[in-house]
Design a protein around this motif. Structure first.
Motif, PDB file in Angstrom:
ATOM      1  N   ASP A 128       0.614  -1.218   0.006  1.00 16.50           N
ATOM      2  CA  ASP A 128       0.084   0.111  -0.068  1.00 16.50           C
ATOM      3  C   ASP A 128       0.825   1.174  -0.104  1.00 16.50           C
ATOM      4  O   ASP A 128       0.486   2.357  -0.577  1.00 16.50           O
ATOM      5  CB  ASP A 128      -0.890   0.030   1.188  1.00 16.50           C
ATOM      6  N   ARG A 129       1.728   1.283   0.752  1.00 15.66           N
ATOM      7  CA  ARG A 129       2.656   2.449   0.978  1.00 15.66           C
ATOM      8  C   ARG A 129       4.101   2.156   0.654  1.00 15.66           C
ATOM      9  O   ARG A 129       4.586   1.252   1.425  1.00 15.66           O
ATOM     10  CB  ARG A 129       2.685   2.932   2.365  1.00 15.66           C
ATOM     11  N   GLN A 158      -2.218  -8.249  -4.023  1.00 16.65           N
ATOM     12  CA  GLN A 158      -3.430  -7.472  -3.801  1.00 16.65           C
ATOM     13  C   GLN A 158      -4.445  -7.933  -4.734  1.00 16.65           C
ATOM     14  O   GLN A 158      -5.660  -8.475  -4.630  1.00 16.65           O
ATOM     15  CB  GLN A 158      -3.449  -6.052  -3.667  1.00 16.65           C
ATOM     16  N   SER A 212       2.265  -5.470  -3.849  1.00 10.75           N
ATOM     17  CA  SER A 212       1.155  -5.009  -4.383  1.00 10.75           C
ATOM     18  C   SER A 212       0.428  -5.939  -5.465  1.00 10.75           C
ATOM     19  O   SER A 212      -0.794  -6.065  -5.452  1.00 10.75           O
ATOM     20  CB  SER A 212       1.419  -3.794  -5.584  1.00 10.75           C
ATOM     21  N   THR A 265      -4.385  -5.410   7.314  1.00  8.29           N
ATOM     22  CA  THR A 265      -3.074  -4.679   7.763  1.00  8.29           C
ATOM     23  C   THR A 265      -2.778  -4.590   9.241  1.00  8.29           C
ATOM     24  O   THR A 265      -3.513  -4.471   9.847  1.00  8.29           O
ATOM     25  CB  THR A 265      -2.905  -3.332   7.188  1.00  8.29           C
TER      26      THR A 265
END
Ligand code: NDP
Length: 237
Positions: free
Chosen positions: A136-137, A154, A151, A230
């Motif tokens: 995500d980050r 996902q 990623s 998360t």
């Protein structure tokens, strides 16, 4: 009696760190656990004898070996794909072969293992893949290839949830933030940098991640699929 008693569980990458905590958690719940290792044979054998689980050598970078291991371990009630690692540095300096191997371990293996497991899994089957908040980050340089791999998980989980849902099989991604393992020790050089991003200023413990995995594997999580979970002390908030 535990809800996981007698369940057939395979953990890819269970010899150390988060994977070892997951093996311990499922074994303590009375599941029949098999886990793979690659480089850490002694640690794997110690963990197997401590927990009554079975350790098997399988390189997650070897697609056909991964598929065969999952097939020969089936039918599974629970598959956990934990094996993974990072490469660091400016992407312009990376050896392309190292990037390709990273993709094989962190992306190709989770995909092929999940698909192979779902071929035999009964209704109620659970697939849990260990991603990262870095899916995500990515607040620091030098980790683009790793972020790419996390990623990718996902999209994989969202898509496979659609394929597997009608058969009663769920697939989810657990996304840890900094967790105290060999790969990211709390007393390492980047501790203050990482804790600076976080609301809870400590590394997580592998057992905390294992707890989330165990919940996702249990009957209360039957309506949870195609989702990212998360656990990061608000690293990515
Ligand atoms: P560790 O380096 O402590 O342990 C990695 C585990 O994966 C070991 O059991 C290792 O087995 C196994 N593994 C690695 N490569 C292979 C391979 N080719 N074949 C089979 N097994 C393999 O890492 P962590 O416990 O910290 O990380 C576990 C997962 O959690 C990874 O996917 C990682 O990306 C993710 N994660 C970790 C975070 C952290 O801060 N620690 C944060 C976010 C995500 P062996 O030693 O036997 O080769």
């Amino acid at each position: 009696m535990s809800m996981l008693q007698g369940k057939s569980v395979l953990v890819l990458g269970g010899s150390r760190g988060i994977g070892a905590a997951i093996v311990r958690r499922f074994a303590n719940e009375g599941a029949n656990v098999t886990f793979t290792y690659f480089g850490s044979r002694d640690a794997a054998q110690r963990l197997a004898s401590e927990t009554g689980s079975t350790a098997v050598l399988t390189d997650s970078g070897d697609r056909d070996a991964v598929i065969a291991r999952v097939r020969d371990s089936g039918p599974l009630d629970v598959l956990v794909v934990n094996a993974g690692y990072a490469i660091y540095g400016d992407a312009r300096e990376h050896d392309p072969d190292e990037v390709d191997r990273l993709l094989r371990v962190n992306v190709h293996a989770p995909f092929h293992a999940s698909v192979e497991a779902a071929r035999q899994m009964p209704e109620g089957g659970r697939i849990i893949v260990i991603g990262s908040v870095n899916g995500d980050r990515m607040p620091v340089p030098g980790m683009a290839a790793y972020a790419l791999t996390k990623s990718a998980l996902q999209g994989m989980a969202r898509g496979l949830a659609r394929d597997f849902g009608p058969g009663g099989i769920t697939i989810n991604v657990v996304q840890p933030g900094p967790i105290d393992t060999d790969a990211n020790p709390e007393n390492g050089p980047n501790r203050d940098l990482m804790h600076g991003f976080m609301a809870i200023k400590r590394h997580g413990r592998p057992e905390e991640v294992a707890g989330m995995v165990a919940w996702l594997a249990g009957p209360e999580a039957g309506f949870v699929t195609g989702a990212m979970h998360t656990i990061d002390g608000a690293f990515g908030a």
